[in-house]
Design an enzyme around this catalytic site. Structure first.
Site, PDB file in Angstrom:
ATOM      1  N   PRO A  15      60.402 -12.312  71.785  1.00 61.10           N
ATOM      2  CA  PRO A  15      61.188 -11.191  72.326  1.00 61.10           C
ATOM      3  C   PRO A  15      61.294 -11.271  73.852  1.00 61.10           C
ATOM      4  CG  PRO A  15      59.668 -10.401  70.651  1.00 61.10           C
ATOM      5  CD  PRO A  15      59.333 -11.864  70.879  1.00 61.10           C
ATOM      6  N   LYS A  64      52.609 -15.650  75.713  1.00 56.89           N
ATOM      7  CA  LYS A  64      51.241 -15.338  76.152  1.00 56.89           C
ATOM      8  C   LYS A  64      50.939 -13.871  75.887  1.00 56.89           C
ATOM      9  CE  LYS A  64      52.266 -12.801  80.060  1.00 56.89           C
ATOM     10  NZ  LYS A  64      52.183 -11.343  80.119  1.00 56.89           N
ATOM     11  N   ASP A 100      54.313 -15.934  86.283  1.00 52.10           N
ATOM     12  CA  ASP A 100      53.610 -16.301  85.043  1.00 52.10           C
ATOM     13  C   ASP A 100      53.733 -17.785  84.717  1.00 52.10           C
ATOM     14  OD1 ASP A 100      52.433 -13.917  84.251  1.00 52.10           O
ATOM     15  OD2 ASP A 100      54.223 -13.214  83.198  1.00 52.10           O
ATOM     16  N   ALA A 156      62.028  -9.901  77.822  1.00 48.51           N
ATOM     17  CA  ALA A 156      61.663  -8.772  78.707  1.00 48.51           C
ATOM     18  C   ALA A 156      60.681  -7.848  78.012  1.00 48.51           C
ATOM     19  CB  ALA A 156      62.911  -7.998  79.154  1.00 48.51           C
ATOM     20  N   ALA A 157      59.638  -8.463  77.433  1.00 46.44           N
ATOM     21  CA  ALA A 157      58.750  -7.733  76.536  1.00 46.44           C
ATOM     22  C   ALA A 157      57.287  -7.790  76.940  1.00 46.44           C
ATOM     23  CB  ALA A 157      58.904  -8.295  75.120  1.00 46.44           C
ATOM     24  N   GLY A 158      56.971  -8.524  78.027  1.00 43.07           N
ATOM     25  CA  GLY A 158      55.564  -8.658  78.426  1.00 43.07           C
ATOM     26  C   GLY A 158      54.890  -9.857  77.792  1.00 43.07           C
ATOM     27  N   LEU A 159      55.679 -10.727  77.156  1.00 42.33           N
ATOM     28  CA  LEU A 159      55.126 -11.906  76.481  1.00 42.33           C
ATOM     29  C   LEU A 159      55.418 -13.194  77.249  1.00 42.33           C
ATOM     30  CD1 LEU A 159      56.139 -10.855  72.859  1.00 42.33           C
ATOM     31  CD2 LEU A 159      53.824 -10.839  73.822  1.00 42.33           C
ATOM     32  N   GLY A 182      58.012 -14.962  77.682  1.00 42.07           N
ATOM     33  CA  GLY A 182      58.835 -15.993  77.035  1.00 42.07           C
ATOM     34  C   GLY A 182      59.695 -16.746  78.039  1.00 42.07           C
ATOM     35  N   GLY A 183      60.319 -16.034  78.951  1.00 41.21           N
ATOM     36  CA  GLY A 183      61.189 -16.683  79.946  1.00 41.21           C
ATOM     37  C   GLY A 183      60.402 -17.615  80.851  1.00 41.21           C
ATOM     38  N   SER A 184      59.198 -17.185  81.257  1.00 39.54           N
ATOM     39  CA  SER A 184      58.353 -18.032  82.119  1.00 39.54           C
ATOM     40  C   SER A 184      57.889 -19.268  81.360  1.00 39.54           C
ATOM     41  CB  SER A 184      57.135 -17.251  82.590  1.00 39.54           C
ATOM     42  OG  SER A 184      57.533 -16.125  83.325  1.00 39.54           O
TER      43      SER A 184
HETATM   44  O1  C5P Z   1      57.257 -13.506  89.785  1.00 41.81           O
HETATM   45  P1  C5P Z   1      58.089 -12.675  88.889  1.00 41.81           P
HETATM   46  O2  C5P Z   1      59.556 -12.925  89.041  1.00 41.81           O
HETATM   47  O3  C5P Z   1      57.652 -12.734  87.453  1.00 41.81           O
HETATM   48  O4  C5P Z   1      57.814 -11.189  89.318  1.00 41.81           O
HETATM   49  C1  C5P Z   1      58.719 -10.139  89.096  1.00 41.81           C
HETATM   50  C2  C5P Z   1      58.380  -9.000  90.027  1.00 41.81           C
HETATM   51  O5  C5P Z   1      57.151  -8.384  89.647  1.00 41.81           O
HETATM   52  C3  C5P Z   1      58.159  -9.417  91.465  1.00 41.81           C
HETATM   53  O6  C5P Z   1      59.352  -9.362  92.180  1.00 41.81           O
HETATM   54  C4  C5P Z   1      57.183  -8.397  91.977  1.00 41.81           C
HETATM   55  O7  C5P Z   1      57.875  -7.244  92.357  1.00 41.81           O
HETATM   56  C5  C5P Z   1      56.364  -8.031  90.769  1.00 41.81           C
HETATM   57  N1  C5P Z   1      55.073  -8.730  90.684  1.00 41.81           N
HETATM   58  C6  C5P Z   1      54.016  -8.272  91.471  1.00 41.81           C
HETATM   59  N2  C5P Z   1      52.804  -8.909  91.388  1.00 41.81           N
HETATM   60  C7  C5P Z   1      52.622  -9.951  90.566  1.00 41.81           C
HETATM   61  C8  C5P Z   1      53.687 -10.422  89.755  1.00 41.81           C
HETATM   62  C9  C5P Z   1      54.897  -9.784  89.856  1.00 41.81           C
HETATM   63  O8  C5P Z   1      54.147  -7.321  92.242  1.00 41.81           O
HETATM   64  N3  C5P Z   1      51.415 -10.547  90.508  1.00 41.81           N
END
Ligand code: C5P
Length: 346
Positions: free
Chosen positions: A114, A23, A156, A116-119, A121-123
């Site tokens: 990629p 995404k 995500d 841990a890149a903001g994309l 992928g893991g989600s």
């Molecule tokens: O839900 P996820 O594991 O992707 O989120 C990782 C971390 O990012 C959360 O533990 C939280 O600290 C932060 N986060 C947040 N607000 C969001 C999504 C994530 O603060 N809407």
């Protein structure tokens, strides 16, 4: 669990194969902090053609397994797929096909996005695992329950589960409120250049830095995000998307937090913008930079010029390695979302 309608027990011989798209956050506004520590967002998200591929087969024994090919996913991403399968198993419940616990699955993940890149992928892999597991078990879990299972795995994940396949959406709350938008409608699909520096950025660390004050004063990301969501709800042409590239590139409230964690990204982004001559955005918590083009061909040509710019020292190597440079497009719009259908709440 109540509501899981189960049919046809363990007859499946062929693996279930699902694509797990990346995404892009075209916009990402942080609109508040919640009592649970998460942040409320207002984000226009779109799926990309770039996708991982997950296949799931019923397996003998008790334990699920995962084999990863392609990019190194790291233990975290692998855990997410296995956690997602376990969460889906829990949702299907012990009454599976009248035989008890849904059987073990052997998962194979071909990793192209990629990590841990903001994309996300893991989600996306996790969402594909949840849907794929239900399919492999022939278990029909109601849509709302599926979303709740996804939200528990990661913020995500609901975006990827809200519709099948996922499409452009306005994402709110911590990620659990997903409203489909009509999308960018028209051909060719806009090309997207993705440049991911060789440094992993933790989403939690970026939100932590944001909470600690690494943010831009007077950010207009929310206004830009609301405006784009309104336009995308009506349907936006590829040309109109390109016209908004500069606004989109600056509509990410997490950028100052990412830059505070990896200061070398400041020079990297400046050099990249100079190399491509177009606005450079950041997807999610980064560090992936994106640039919008009229077509995949043009994004591909730009990718080659970025690789040359890195080789020639005009774009620095953040994290000591070459950035991953990819050209893709916005995902193809499903026919039912391309036309005059009313926007729908998911
Ligand atoms: O839900 P996820 O594991 O992707 O989120 C990782 C971390 O990012 C959360 O533990 C939280 O600290 C932060 N986060 C947040 N607000 C969001 C999504 C994530 O603060 N809407």
């Amino acid at each position: 669990m109540a509501g899981a309608i189960v049919t046809d027990p363990s007859r499946r011989l062929t693996p279930v194969v699902r694509l797990a798209p990346a995404k892009l956050n075209l916009t990402l506004a942080v609109v508040g902090r919640r009592p649970d520590g998460f942040h409320d967002l207002h984000s226009v998200m779109v799926p990309l053609a770039l996708a991982d591929r997950l296949s799931l087969s019923l397996a003998a024994g008790r334990d699920d397994s995962l084999h990863v090919d392609g990019l190194d996913a790291g233990p975290l991403a692998a855990n997410l797929v296995l956690r997602a399968i376990e969460a889906a198993r829990h949702a299907v419940g012990a009454g599976w096909a009248g035989q008890g616990r849904p059987p073990a699955l052997a998962a194979r993940l071909e990793k192209l996005i990629p990590v841990a890149a903001g994309l996300a992928g893991g989600s996306s892999d996790a969402a594909a695992a949840i849907r794929g597991a239900c399919e492999a078990w022939d278990a029909d879990v109601p849509a709302e329950e599926l979303l709740a299972v996804g939200a528990a795995v990661g913020s995500d994940v609901p975006f990827f589960l809200a519709t099948d396949p996922p499409g452009a959406a306005l994402v709110e709350g911590r990620g659990e409120r997903v409203r489909r938008l009509r999308d960018v409608v028209g051909e060719p699909r806009p090309g997207i250049l993705l440049v991911t520096p060789a440094v992993a950025v933790s989403t939690a660390a970026v939100f932590g830095a944001y909470a600690a004050g690494a943010r831009a004063a007077g950010s207009s990301a929310r206004i830009a995000s609301e405006h784009l969501a309104g336009e995308m709800a009506r349907g936006l042409s590829p040309r109109a998307l390109l016209d908004r590239a500069a606004v989109i590139a600056s509509a990410n409230d997490l950028l100052p937090a990412t830059l505070s964690l990896v200061p070398e990204l400041v020079g990297f982004r400046r050099a990249l913008a100079r190399a491509v001559g177009r606005p450079v955005g950041q997807s999610g918590s980064g560090p992936t930079c994106f640039v919008i083009y009229p077509s995949e061909e043009e994004a591909g040509a730009a990718a080659m010029s970025v690789v040359e710019a890195v080789a020639g020292g005009r774009v620095p190597r953040v994290g000591g390695g070459n950035p991953t440079v990819l050209a893709t497009t916005l995902a193809t719009v499903a026919p039912e979302t391309a036309g005059s259908r009313e926007e729908r709440e998911s």
